[in-house]
Design a protein around this motif. Sequence first.
Motif, mmCIF file in Angstrom:
data_model
loop_
_atom_site.group_PDB
_atom_site.id
_atom_site.type_symbol
_atom_site.label_atom_id
_atom_site.label_comp_id
_atom_site.label_asym_id
_atom_site.label_seq_id
_atom_site.Cartn_x
_atom_site.Cartn_y
_atom_site.Cartn_z
ATOM 1 N N GLU A 1 0.735 -1.192 -0.021
ATOM 2 C CA GLU A 1 0.178 0.031 0.044
ATOM 3 C C GLU A 1 0.943 1.375 -0.088
ATOM 4 O O GLU A 1 0.338 2.218 -0.700
ATOM 5 N N ALA A 2 2.045 1.191 0.678
ATOM 6 C CA ALA A 2 2.961 2.250 0.640
ATOM 7 C C ALA A 2 3.522 2.670 -0.655
ATOM 8 O O ALA A 2 3.638 3.777 -1.046
ATOM 9 N N ARG A 3 3.842 1.591 -1.406
ATOM 10 C CA ARG A 3 4.332 1.609 -2.761
ATOM 11 C C ARG A 3 3.343 2.353 -3.620
ATOM 12 O O ARG A 3 3.767 3.229 -4.526
ATOM 13 N N ILE A 4 2.061 1.888 -3.517
ATOM 14 C CA ILE A 4 1.128 2.694 -4.389
ATOM 15 C C ILE A 4 0.708 3.776 -3.953
ATOM 16 O O ILE A 4 0.697 4.940 -4.701
ATOM 17 N N ALA A 5 0.862 4.237 -2.733
ATOM 18 C CA ALA A 5 0.839 5.741 -2.204
ATOM 19 C C ALA A 5 2.075 6.666 -2.990
ATOM 20 O O ALA A 5 1.739 7.622 -3.468
ATOM 21 N N GLU A 6 3.302 6.150 -2.868
ATOM 22 C CA GLU A 6 4.204 6.786 -3.440
ATOM 23 C C GLU A 6 4.044 6.868 -5.107
ATOM 24 O O GLU A 6 4.266 7.929 -5.511
ATOM 25 N N ASN A 7 3.477 5.889 -5.550
ATOM 26 C CA ASN A 7 3.160 6.118 -7.184
ATOM 27 C C ASN A 7 2.197 7.118 -7.129
ATOM 28 O O ASN A 7 1.981 8.098 -8.110
ATOM 29 N N ALA A 8 1.012 7.151 -6.556
ATOM 30 C CA ALA A 8 -0.078 8.334 -6.613
ATOM 31 C C ALA A 8 0.595 9.670 -6.271
ATOM 32 O O ALA A 8 0.167 10.513 -7.021
ATOM 33 N N ARG A 9 1.431 9.906 -5.323
ATOM 34 C CA ARG A 9 2.072 11.131 -4.931
ATOM 35 C C ARG A 9 2.846 11.587 -6.131
ATOM 36 O O ARG A 9 3.027 12.845 -6.344
ATOM 37 N N GLY A 10 3.452 10.765 -6.671
ATOM 38 C CA GLY A 10 4.351 11.022 -7.758
ATOM 39 C C GLY A 10 3.624 11.499 -9.094
ATOM 40 O O GLY A 10 4.169 12.246 -9.791
ATOM 41 N N GLU A 11 2.116 11.320 -9.065
ATOM 42 C CA GLU A 11 1.299 11.806 -9.981
ATOM 43 C C GLU A 11 0.625 12.949 -9.544
ATOM 44 O O GLU A 11 -0.200 13.585 -10.083
ATOM 45 N N GLY A 12 0.918 13.495 -8.111
ATOM 46 C CA GLY A 12 0.280 14.811 -7.723
ATOM 47 C C GLY A 12 -0.816 14.389 -7.122
ATOM 48 O O GLY A 12 -1.677 15.426 -6.747
ATOM 49 N N LEU A 13 -1.181 13.164 -6.766
ATOM 50 C CA LEU A 13 -2.465 12.694 -6.167
ATOM 51 C C LEU A 13 -2.525 12.489 -4.728
ATOM 52 O O LEU A 13 -1.388 11.989 -4.276
ATOM 53 N N PRO A 14 -3.468 12.911 -3.979
ATOM 54 C CA PRO A 14 -3.281 12.745 -2.686
ATOM 55 C C PRO A 14 -3.757 11.372 -2.215
ATOM 56 O O PRO A 14 -4.377 10.615 -2.924
ATOM 57 N N TYR A 15 -3.189 10.735 -1.182
ATOM 58 C CA TYR A 15 -3.283 9.531 -0.906
ATOM 59 C C TYR A 15 -3.151 9.221 0.734
ATOM 60 O O TYR A 15 -2.333 9.627 1.149
ATOM 61 N N LEU A 16 -4.075 8.487 1.275
ATOM 62 C CA LEU A 16 -3.843 8.380 2.711
ATOM 63 C C LEU A 16 -2.937 7.214 2.963
ATOM 64 O O LEU A 16 -2.543 6.227 2.364
ATOM 65 N N ASP A 17 -2.326 7.658 4.104
ATOM 66 C CA ASP A 17 -1.093 6.712 4.519
ATOM 67 C C ASP A 17 -1.647 5.351 5.246
ATOM 68 O O ASP A 17 -1.270 4.399 4.974
ATOM 69 N N ASP A 18 -2.875 5.316 5.889
ATOM 70 C CA ASP A 18 -3.579 4.463 6.507
ATOM 71 C C ASP A 18 -5.130 4.685 6.808
ATOM 72 O O ASP A 18 -5.307 5.803 6.584
ATOM 73 N N GLY A 19 -5.645 3.496 7.093
ATOM 74 C CA GLY A 19 -7.055 3.862 7.543
ATOM 75 C C GLY A 19 -7.801 3.714 6.066
ATOM 76 O O GLY A 19 -9.199 3.979 6.581
ATOM 77 N N ARG A 20 -7.496 3.387 5.027
ATOM 78 C CA ARG A 20 -8.287 3.209 4.078
ATOM 79 C C ARG A 20 -9.270 1.976 4.127
ATOM 80 O O ARG A 20 -9.013 1.029 4.920
ATOM 81 N N ASP A 21 -10.685 2.014 3.645
ATOM 82 C CA ASP A 21 -11.334 0.771 3.685
ATOM 83 C C ASP A 21 -11.842 0.518 2.307
ATOM 84 O O ASP A 21 -11.372 1.322 1.114
ATOM 85 N N ALA A 22 -12.562 -0.496 1.945
ATOM 86 C CA ALA A 22 -13.033 -1.122 0.646
ATOM 87 C C ALA A 22 -14.242 -1.816 0.953
ATOM 88 O O ALA A 22 -14.632 -2.501 2.064
ATOM 89 N N ALA A 23 -15.325 -1.920 -0.168
ATOM 90 C CA ALA A 23 -16.473 -2.754 0.037
ATOM 91 C C ALA A 23 -17.112 -2.860 -1.454
ATOM 92 O O ALA A 23 -16.196 -2.399 -2.530
ATOM 93 N N ASN A 24 -18.144 -3.316 -1.613
ATOM 94 C CA ASN A 24 -18.908 -3.499 -3.035
ATOM 95 C C ASN A 24 -18.848 -2.186 -3.551
ATOM 96 O O ASN A 24 -19.595 -1.282 -3.158
#
Length: 223
Positions: free
Chosen positions: A73-96
């Motif tokens: 998840e940290a690697r994905i966050a790094e990629n997102a920030r590299g594109e100028g996108l905000p990304y939560l360090d932790d606490g993210r959730d998922a569902a249907n």
Amino acid sequence: MRVEVWSDVNCPWCYIGKARFEKALELFPHRDEVEVVHRSFELDPHAPREARPVIPLLAAKYGMSPEQAEAAEARIAENARGEGLPYLDDGRDAANSFDMHRLLHFAKEHGRQGQLLDALYRANFAEERSAFDDGRLVELAVEAGLDGEAAAAVLAEPEAYAEAVREDEATASAMGATGVPFFVLDRRLGVSGAQPAETFTRALEQAWESRVALPLVPLKPAK
């Protein structure tokens, strides 16, 4: 030229891939002649509606330890920030995500699909408050310029736009797509994954240059 993008709001690489594609499109000389259509794809159609923390989900799905899931998840966050996108360090959730896809089809009818997709991505990947709640989805729809009561009515009717979601998914399956993001240019050229912007630039150029020009048919003079 039409570009169709199959994606899932649960997919962080779709979030990143959208930003990379848009960077390429912004510099494309014919961008004003490109129509972008977002299509539905569920990474896990059987996921429960109740939101759950994403780290245990990743660990269970890919057979990783919690520590490995956190590192991924940290690697994905790094990629997102590299594109100028905000990304939560932790606490993210998922569902249907099926209801989100239904709402995106509703938004498409009203010319606000792109705005709603951006709002959903931001809520899912950059905000602490869960996006997987009907009340929150209505708020996001309003932020995207849609009527709140109409959006709530869509969510309250399980079959509203459900067939449109299923048709998108059936088309993706027929094309052989097994993951997202999946970009299809004029139904002739496909790009799979969150590729670098340069790859999307080449794909746009190739698709544009290979368009089939229709011959001009002279009009017959009126009798």
